[in-house]
Design an enzyme around this catalytic site. Structure first.
Site, short mmCIF file in Angstrom:
data_model
loop_
_atom_site.label_atom_id
_atom_site.label_comp_id
_atom_site.label_asym_id
_atom_site.label_seq_id
_atom_site.Cartn_x
_atom_site.Cartn_y
_atom_site.Cartn_z
N SER A 51 2.87 7.58 -8.28
CA SER A 51 1.86 6.71 -8.88
C SER A 51 0.66 7.80 -8.92
CB SER A 51 1.45 5.42 -8.16
OG SER A 51 2.66 4.82 -8.09
N TYR A 52 0.66 8.81 -8.20
CA TYR A 52 -0.54 9.84 -8.15
C TYR A 52 -0.56 10.78 -9.51
CZ TYR A 52 -0.59 8.23 -3.18
OH TYR A 52 -0.41 7.70 -1.82
N SER A 53 -0.53 10.32 -10.26
CA SER A 53 -0.49 10.86 -11.77
C SER A 53 0.09 12.27 -11.78
CB SER A 53 -1.87 10.97 -12.40
OG SER A 53 -2.70 11.48 -11.55
N ASP A 54 -0.42 13.37 -11.92
CA ASP A 54 0.31 14.59 -11.70
C ASP A 54 0.17 15.50 -10.38
OD1 ASP A 54 -2.61 15.26 -11.46
OD2 ASP A 54 -2.88 16.36 -13.21
N SER A 55 -0.04 14.73 -9.48
CA SER A 55 0.04 15.57 -8.20
C SER A 55 1.30 16.02 -7.76
CB SER A 55 -0.42 14.53 -7.03
OG SER A 55 0.63 13.55 -6.94
#
Length: 163
Positions: A51-55
């Site tokens: 859920s932390y986009s591109d992390s």
């Protein structure tokens, strides 16, 4: 740095860890600099989530060459077994690794258990048998779900926000 044992995993790591939520807000190059700086300063536990986009991609980019020295934790928000497998394969690819140390259900509204009809916990067990994950965890912001997870004895770790 002070060290702690993570739940019942037997993993001993620094008490301070790198929570990767904020690196989704910066460039890949800046994130890589931050991640390497943290690693060079002794941080070896990195926590992220689908859920932390591109992390996850940024962690893979910055730290894949030192993977064997890291503890990687990531999370799936999926509520279906099919979604679980898609998330797991995506995380493995983006993190540039063939296993995740702690794979966690990300703040579910219920405590996944064997036989609950979702197939989620069974997918975790199968992923562990396949060597794709080492330990099963759950994160939650609901006290009742967190307490149920602890009572169930099914989880190696529980991540719960508190001060």
């Amino acid at each position: 740095m002070k060290q702690v044992t993570l739940g019942r995993t037997g993993i001993v790591t620094e008490k301070n860890a790198f929570g990767a939520l904020p690196i989704q807000r910066v460039t890949r190059e800046y994130a890589a600099m931050l991640l390497r700086k943290a690693f060079d300063a002794g941080i070896t536990f990195f926590d992220t989530a689908r859920s932390y986009s591109d992390s996850e991609e940024k962690i893979g980019f910055a730290l894949s060459d030192v993977r064997e020295k890291l503890i990687l934790a990531t999370k799936t928000p999926s509520t279906t077994a099919e979604g679980f497998w898609k998330d797991l394969e995506t995380s493995l690819s983006l993190l540039k690794t063939d296993y995740i140390d702690i794979y966690q259900f990300h703040n579910p509204s219920f405590c996944p258990k064997p036989g609950d009809g979702t197939g989620l916990y069974e997918a975790m067990l199968e992923a562990r048998e396949q060597g794709k994950i080492r330990f099963i965890g759950l994160t939650n912001h609901r006290l009742n779900v967190a307490e149920e997870a602890v009572r169930s004895g099914l989880y190696d770790t529980l991540q719960f926000p508190f001060c």
